[in-house]
Scaffold this active site. Structure first.
Site, mmCIF file in Angstrom:
data_model
loop_
_atom_site.group_PDB
_atom_site.id
_atom_site.type_symbol
_atom_site.label_atom_id
_atom_site.label_comp_id
_atom_site.label_asym_id
_atom_site.label_seq_id
_atom_site.Cartn_x
_atom_site.Cartn_y
_atom_site.Cartn_z
ATOM 1 N N HIS A 72 0.845 -1.202 0.000
ATOM 2 C CA HIS A 72 0.000 0.000 0.000
ATOM 3 C C HIS A 72 0.878 1.249 0.000
ATOM 4 O O HIS A 72 1.758 1.394 0.844
ATOM 5 C CB HIS A 72 -0.918 0.027 1.224
ATOM 6 C CG HIS A 72 -2.096 -0.900 1.105
ATOM 7 N ND1 HIS A 72 -3.228 -0.772 1.860
ATOM 8 C CD2 HIS A 72 -2.314 -1.964 0.293
ATOM 9 C CE1 HIS A 72 -4.095 -1.714 1.518
ATOM 10 N NE2 HIS A 72 -3.560 -2.459 0.580
ATOM 11 N N TYR A 200 -8.932 5.395 8.090
ATOM 12 C CA TYR A 200 -9.022 5.770 9.507
ATOM 13 C C TYR A 200 -10.038 6.896 9.587
ATOM 14 O O TYR A 200 -9.807 7.979 9.037
ATOM 15 C CB TYR A 200 -7.671 6.266 10.025
ATOM 16 C CG TYR A 200 -6.593 5.190 10.160
ATOM 17 C CD1 TYR A 200 -6.376 4.552 11.370
ATOM 18 C CD2 TYR A 200 -5.796 4.828 9.078
ATOM 19 C CE1 TYR A 200 -5.382 3.575 11.512
ATOM 20 C CE2 TYR A 200 -4.807 3.853 9.204
ATOM 21 C CZ TYR A 200 -4.609 3.237 10.432
ATOM 22 O OH TYR A 200 -3.636 2.278 10.563
ATOM 23 N N PRO A 292 -3.704 0.105 19.130
ATOM 24 C CA PRO A 292 -3.590 -0.399 17.749
ATOM 25 C C PRO A 292 -3.584 0.697 16.692
ATOM 26 O O PRO A 292 -3.237 0.439 15.538
ATOM 27 C CB PRO A 292 -4.807 -1.311 17.602
ATOM 28 C CG PRO A 292 -5.776 -0.844 18.641
ATOM 29 C CD PRO A 292 -4.955 -0.311 19.775
ATOM 30 N N LYS A 296 1.554 -0.287 15.316
ATOM 31 C CA LYS A 296 2.994 -0.304 15.593
ATOM 32 C C LYS A 296 3.458 -1.524 16.409
ATOM 33 O O LYS A 296 4.668 -1.755 16.541
ATOM 34 C CB LYS A 296 3.399 0.970 16.358
ATOM 35 C CG LYS A 296 3.374 2.199 15.495
ATOM 36 C CD LYS A 296 4.471 2.132 14.459
ATOM 37 C CE LYS A 296 4.262 3.094 13.319
ATOM 38 N NZ LYS A 296 4.751 2.625 12.037
ATOM 39 N N TYR A 384 4.446 6.332 9.997
ATOM 40 C CA TYR A 384 3.553 5.217 9.659
ATOM 41 C C TYR A 384 4.299 4.119 8.905
ATOM 42 O O TYR A 384 4.126 2.935 9.184
ATOM 43 C CB TYR A 384 2.375 5.725 8.821
ATOM 44 C CG TYR A 384 1.236 4.737 8.720
ATOM 45 C CD1 TYR A 384 0.175 4.767 9.621
ATOM 46 C CD2 TYR A 384 1.228 3.748 7.734
ATOM 47 C CE1 TYR A 384 -0.860 3.852 9.549
ATOM 48 C CE2 TYR A 384 0.194 2.825 7.645
ATOM 49 C CZ TYR A 384 -0.846 2.887 8.555
ATOM 50 O OH TYR A 384 -1.868 1.970 8.480
HETATM 51 C C1 PHB Z 1 -5.650 -4.341 11.103
HETATM 52 O O1 PHB Z 1 -5.650 -4.594 9.893
HETATM 53 O O2 PHB Z 1 -6.055 -5.181 11.926
HETATM 54 C C2 PHB Z 1 -5.155 -3.023 11.558
HETATM 55 C C3 PHB Z 1 -4.630 -2.143 10.621
HETATM 56 C C4 PHB Z 1 -4.182 -0.909 11.021
HETATM 57 C C5 PHB Z 1 -4.258 -0.544 12.340
HETATM 58 C C6 PHB Z 1 -4.757 -1.423 13.285
HETATM 59 C C7 PHB Z 1 -5.213 -2.672 12.881
HETATM 60 O O3 PHB Z 1 -3.839 0.688 12.712
#
Ligand code: PHB
Ligand code: APR
Length: 389
Positions: A72, A200, A292, A296, A384
């Protein structure tokens, strides 16, 4: 039994450390409390920094990731239904790999099996002894029998609830913690992901995240009160709530379906300093927890394992223990920066029960900064996609 490095915990940290040490000819024994099936049933996040990708390849555990993972080059942020994209490549020249951490653990087990690793499952009552001497010991129970291992060093890779961190005398460690007043309810569903990249979403009703594992497996989360459990959220209610929080055009095209997993995770930031004591060295969740937001957790664990394996290899190759002495300082420098990133993204995106209009304005301004400023986007993209090791 005797080995060079005893590794407590067979999650991603313990398996990757064992793999890297074995590649350098250093003997290891991994002691895991659970069965392998149990370890492989845990669902975790799914975004790998580019440094993590390269470390997994070098460990001989990257083939399936390279075949099945998705690269990505950006992600979406949205605020009250308006979305904008952060182009990682444009902002900092790097990308991430979307590949489930459960699959990484599976690939690391396969690499360890091929290397002839000693991994003891269902090792209960693990206890660490004589860590402040040059002959530490580990004892445990296996099939009802007491067992003992002597070693040169112990790596505590046994996660947040393990015994290793507790083996550092309380007076010798300082713990920093922030517990957030909400959780994430997550579901896994055999449906098409909501968009081509992660979203997000900040929303008055609470945060949401739409992620994925592959083109037919989606992973979504919504912020919920800590008092809520999965039983409070039948699938239909979950999808309705997710749709409300996502950008309208994404919600309109969202494929829904039965959940195949549903669970609530609390959010916490936690750091234990130092990450070493005597002959014990902590790696991964044993030493620190991130919320989460920003994914990280595993990436930080990989950084620790890189630093610790480099230090142990230097010690065995040239007798130089200097890098081991500096392990905690080196690891913590990276840990604190990732702590700040995941904390600030958590603060930016969630609804806090005690926030007033002022804090919400600050969140709006923070999102505005990300949308309008190349410099702010670059800072986000660098963190990120991964701070260097
Ligand atoms: C996930 O795909 O489970 C996931 C992805 C990004 C995050 C947290 C969890 O920031
Ligand atoms: N004795 C032996 N093993 C133990 C003990 C114990 N007393 N306590 C816990 N363990 C095992 C757990 O069963 C688990 O398999 O240690 C392992 C720790 O694994 P994780 O919790 O996954 O921690 P870590 O390997 O540091 O993972 C780093 O990867 O998947 C992500 O979310 C995870 O952020 C975390 C990161």
């Amino acid at each position: 039994m005797r080995t060079e490095v005893a590794i407590i915990g067979g999650g991603p940290s313990g398996l990757l450390l064992s793999q890297r040490l074995m590649q350098a000819g250093i003997g290891t024994v991994v002691l895991e409390r659970q069965s392998r099936d149990h370890v492989l049933s845990r669902i975790r996040a799914g975004v790998l920094e580019w440094g993590t990708v390269e470390v997994l390849r070098a460990a001989g555990a990257g083939d399936r990731m390279d075949r099945e993972g998705q690269i990505h080059d950006g992600c979406w942020l949205s605020s009250e239904g308006e979305r904008f994209r952060i182009d990682f490549r444009a902002a900092c020249g790097r990308s991430v790999m979307v590949y489930g951490q459960t699959e990484i653990t599976r690939d690391l087990y396969a690499a360890q099996d091929a290397a002839g690793a000693v991994i003891v499952h269902r090792a209960t009552d693990v206890a660490l002894h004589d860590l402040d001497t040059d002959r530490p010991r580990v004892t445990w129970t296996e099939d009802g029998q007491p067992r003992e291992l002597t070693c040169d060093y112990v790596a505590g890779c046994d996660g947040f609830h393990g015994v290793s961190r507790q083996a550092i005398p309380a007076a010798a460690r300082t713990e920093y913690e922030r517990v957030y007043p909400f959780g994430w309810l997550g579901i896994l569903a055999r449906t098409r992901p909501a968009a081509d990249e992660l979203i997000y979403a900040a929303h008055a009703r609470g945060f949401a995240l739409s992620s994925m594992r592959n083109p037919r497996l989606s992973r979504h989360y919504i912020q919920v009160p800590l008092s809520d459990g999965p039983e409070d959220w039948p699938d239909a209610a979950f999808w309705d709530e997710l749709r409300r929080r996502l950008p309208a055009e994404v919600a309109a095209g969202l494929e829904i379906g039965p959940s195949i997993e549903k669970s609530v995770a609390p959010l916490r930031s936690f750091v234990c300093t130092p990450m070493q004591w005597g002959r014990l060295f902590l790696c991964g969740d044993a030493a620190h927890i991130v919320p989460p937001t920003g994914a990280k957790g595993l990436n930080l664990a990989v950084g620790d394992v890189v630093y610790l394996s480099e230090a142990l290899i230097a010690r065995y190759r040239s007798g130089d223990a200097g890098r081991l002495a500096g392990y905690s300082d080196r690891a913590l420098a990276r840990v604190w920066r990732a702590m700040r990133f995941s904390w600030s993204l958590t603060m930016l995106m969630h609804r806090f029960p005690d926030h007033d209009a002022w804090e919400r304005r600050m969140q709006d301004a923070g999102l505005d900064d990300l949308q309008r400023s190349d410099a702010v986007r670059r800072v986000f993209a660098e963190a990120y996609t991964g701070l260097p090791f």
